[in-house]
Design a protein around this motif. Structure first.
Motif, short mmCIF file in Angstrom:
data_model
loop_
_atom_site.label_atom_id
_atom_site.label_comp_id
_atom_site.label_asym_id
_atom_site.label_seq_id
_atom_site.Cartn_x
_atom_site.Cartn_y
_atom_site.Cartn_z
N TRP A 63 41.70 45.69 32.47
CA TRP A 63 40.38 45.74 31.85
C TRP A 63 39.48 46.78 32.50
CZ3 TRP A 63 36.22 45.16 34.95
CH2 TRP A 63 36.43 44.57 36.20
N ALA A 64 39.73 47.10 33.77
CA ALA A 64 38.85 47.99 34.52
C ALA A 64 39.30 49.45 34.39
CB ALA A 64 38.82 47.60 36.00
N THR A 65 38.33 50.31 34.15
CA THR A 65 38.63 51.75 34.10
C THR A 65 38.83 52.24 35.53
OG1 THR A 65 36.29 52.33 34.31
CG2 THR A 65 37.17 52.05 32.06
N ARG A 66 39.33 53.45 35.66
CA ARG A 66 39.52 54.03 37.00
C ARG A 66 38.19 54.15 37.73
NH1 ARG A 66 44.10 58.74 36.26
NH2 ARG A 66 45.77 57.30 35.70
N SER A 67 37.14 54.53 37.01
CA SER A 67 35.84 54.67 37.67
C SER A 67 35.31 53.31 38.12
CB SER A 67 34.82 55.37 36.75
OG SER A 67 34.60 54.62 35.57
N ALA A 68 35.55 52.27 37.33
CA ALA A 68 35.14 50.92 37.75
C ALA A 68 35.92 50.49 38.98
CB ALA A 68 35.36 49.92 36.62
N ARG A 69 37.20 50.77 39.01
CA ARG A 69 38.02 50.44 40.20
C ARG A 69 37.51 51.19 41.42
NH1 ARG A 69 41.13 46.10 39.88
NH2 ARG A 69 42.02 45.91 37.83
N ARG A 70 37.17 52.46 41.24
CA ARG A 70 36.65 53.27 42.35
C ARG A 70 35.32 52.69 42.85
NH1 ARG A 70 37.64 57.79 40.19
NH2 ARG A 70 35.72 57.96 39.01
N ARG A 71 34.45 52.31 41.92
CA ARG A 71 33.16 51.73 42.30
C ARG A 71 33.34 50.41 43.05
NH1 ARG A 71 30.58 49.97 37.41
NH2 ARG A 71 31.48 48.02 37.99
N ILE A 72 34.27 49.58 42.58
CA ILE A 72 34.56 48.31 43.26
C ILE A 72 35.07 48.57 44.67
CG2 ILE A 72 36.13 46.33 43.29
CD1 ILE A 72 36.06 46.47 40.16
N GLN A 106 20.27 48.19 43.11
CA GLN A 106 20.86 46.87 43.34
C GLN A 106 21.73 46.42 42.17
OE1 GLN A 106 17.41 44.39 44.19
NE2 GLN A 106 18.02 44.27 46.35
N SER A 107 21.33 46.76 40.96
CA SER A 107 22.09 46.33 39.78
C SER A 107 23.51 46.91 39.78
CB SER A 107 21.36 46.72 38.49
OG SER A 107 21.20 48.13 38.42
N VAL A 108 23.67 48.11 40.32
CA VAL A 108 24.99 48.74 40.40
C VAL A 108 25.88 47.95 41.36
CG1 VAL A 108 26.26 50.82 41.10
CG2 VAL A 108 24.13 51.02 39.79
N VAL A 109 25.30 47.56 42.50
CA VAL A 109 26.04 46.78 43.49
C VAL A 109 26.36 45.39 42.93
CG1 VAL A 109 25.93 45.71 45.78
CG2 VAL A 109 25.10 48.05 45.45
N GLU A 110 25.40 44.77 42.27
CA GLU A 110 25.63 43.44 41.69
C GLU A 110 26.77 43.49 40.67
OE1 GLU A 110 21.69 42.68 40.31
OE2 GLU A 110 21.07 41.75 42.20
N ALA A 111 26.79 44.54 39.85
CA ALA A 111 27.85 44.68 38.85
C ALA A 111 29.21 44.89 39.53
CB ALA A 111 27.54 45.85 37.92
N ALA A 112 29.24 45.71 40.57
CA ALA A 112 30.50 45.97 41.28
C ALA A 112 31.00 44.70 41.96
CB ALA A 112 30.31 47.08 42.30
N LEU A 113 30.13 43.94 42.56
CA LEU A 113 30.52 42.69 43.22
C LEU A 113 31.02 41.66 42.19
CD1 LEU A 113 27.73 42.36 45.93
CD2 LEU A 113 30.12 43.02 46.28
N ALA A 114 30.36 41.62 41.04
CA ALA A 114 30.79 40.70 39.98
C ALA A 114 32.18 41.11 39.47
CB ALA A 114 29.78 40.70 38.84
N ASP A 115 32.37 42.42 39.27
CA ASP A 115 33.68 42.91 38.84
C ASP A 115 34.75 42.61 39.89
OD1 ASP A 115 32.63 43.85 36.48
OD2 ASP A 115 32.56 45.96 37.13
N ALA A 116 34.41 42.80 41.15
CA ALA A 116 35.37 42.55 42.24
C ALA A 116 35.78 41.09 42.29
CB ALA A 116 34.77 42.98 43.57
N SER A 117 34.86 40.21 41.98
CA SER A 117 35.17 38.78 42.05
C SER A 117 36.10 38.32 40.92
CB SER A 117 33.88 37.94 42.02
OG SER A 117 33.27 38.00 40.75
N ARG A 118 36.22 39.13 39.86
CA ARG A 118 37.06 38.74 38.74
C ARG A 118 38.32 39.58 38.60
NH1 ARG A 118 35.93 41.00 33.21
NH2 ARG A 118 34.74 42.88 33.56
N THR A 119 38.64 40.33 39.64
CA THR A 119 39.82 41.18 39.54
C THR A 119 40.65 41.15 40.81
OG1 THR A 119 40.57 43.39 38.97
CG2 THR A 119 38.70 43.28 40.42
N LEU A 120 41.90 41.56 40.66
CA LEU A 120 42.77 41.79 41.81
C LEU A 120 42.80 43.28 42.02
CD1 LEU A 120 45.67 39.46 40.71
CD2 LEU A 120 44.02 39.00 42.50
N THR A 121 42.31 43.76 43.15
CA THR A 121 42.25 45.22 43.37
C THR A 121 43.45 45.77 44.03
OG1 THR A 121 41.01 44.81 45.39
CG2 THR A 121 39.76 45.38 43.42
#
Length: 135
Positions: free
Chosen positions: A80-89, A120-135
């Motif tokens: 579900w995560a794009t490469r840029s989302a993975r990089r941000r996480i 802060q919203s960018v960090v909150e989004a990255a943390l939320a994404d990290a909590s729902r994925t296996l990196t």
């Protein structure tokens, strides 16, 4: 190579697909064995179709590379995560770990955002994404 020879080569190397699927699933149990096996079998067939024995590469080695490539494509397609989302996480988690080590406690979202130079919203989004994925 005729169709009978191709089919024989595919049948002979089919256990390679099973081995590679098992190896990958032992490291990442969240993956679908059936989807990987299907992708690997198709890659094995296309490998047999495009194999040129005159190049001096054994078919098993040639097919292995193509099968692993098919696995990577399958995993990317189902992610579900794009490469840029993975990089941000990854970047956010790295900064969080560095700050936690330096501060001796879990850093706040504001501290992470400040260290990254983002809102802060960018960090909150990255943390939320990290909590729902296996990196």
């Amino acid at each position: 190579m005729n169709r009978v020879e191709r089919n024989e080569m595919v049948t002979q190397h089919l256990p390679l697909v099973g081995y590679l699927v098992s190896d990958l699933c032992s490291k990442a149990s969240h993956l679908s064995r059936d989807d990987l096996a299907s992708a690997g079998a198709v890659a094995l067939i296309t490998s047999a179709d495009s194999f040129d024995p005159d190049l001096g590469v054994p078919f098993g080695a040639f097919a292995r590379r193509r099968i692993l490539g098919a696995f990577a494509d399958e995993m990317r397609a189902s992610d579900w995560a794009t490469r840029s989302a993975r990089r941000r996480i990854k970047e956010t988690m790295s900064v969080q770990e560095t700050l936690a080590a330096a501060l001796g406690r879990t850093p706040s979202v504001d501290e992470i955002a400040s260290a990254l130079g983002v809102q802060q919203s960018v960090v909150e989004a990255a943390l939320a994404d990290a909590s729902r994925t296996l990196t």
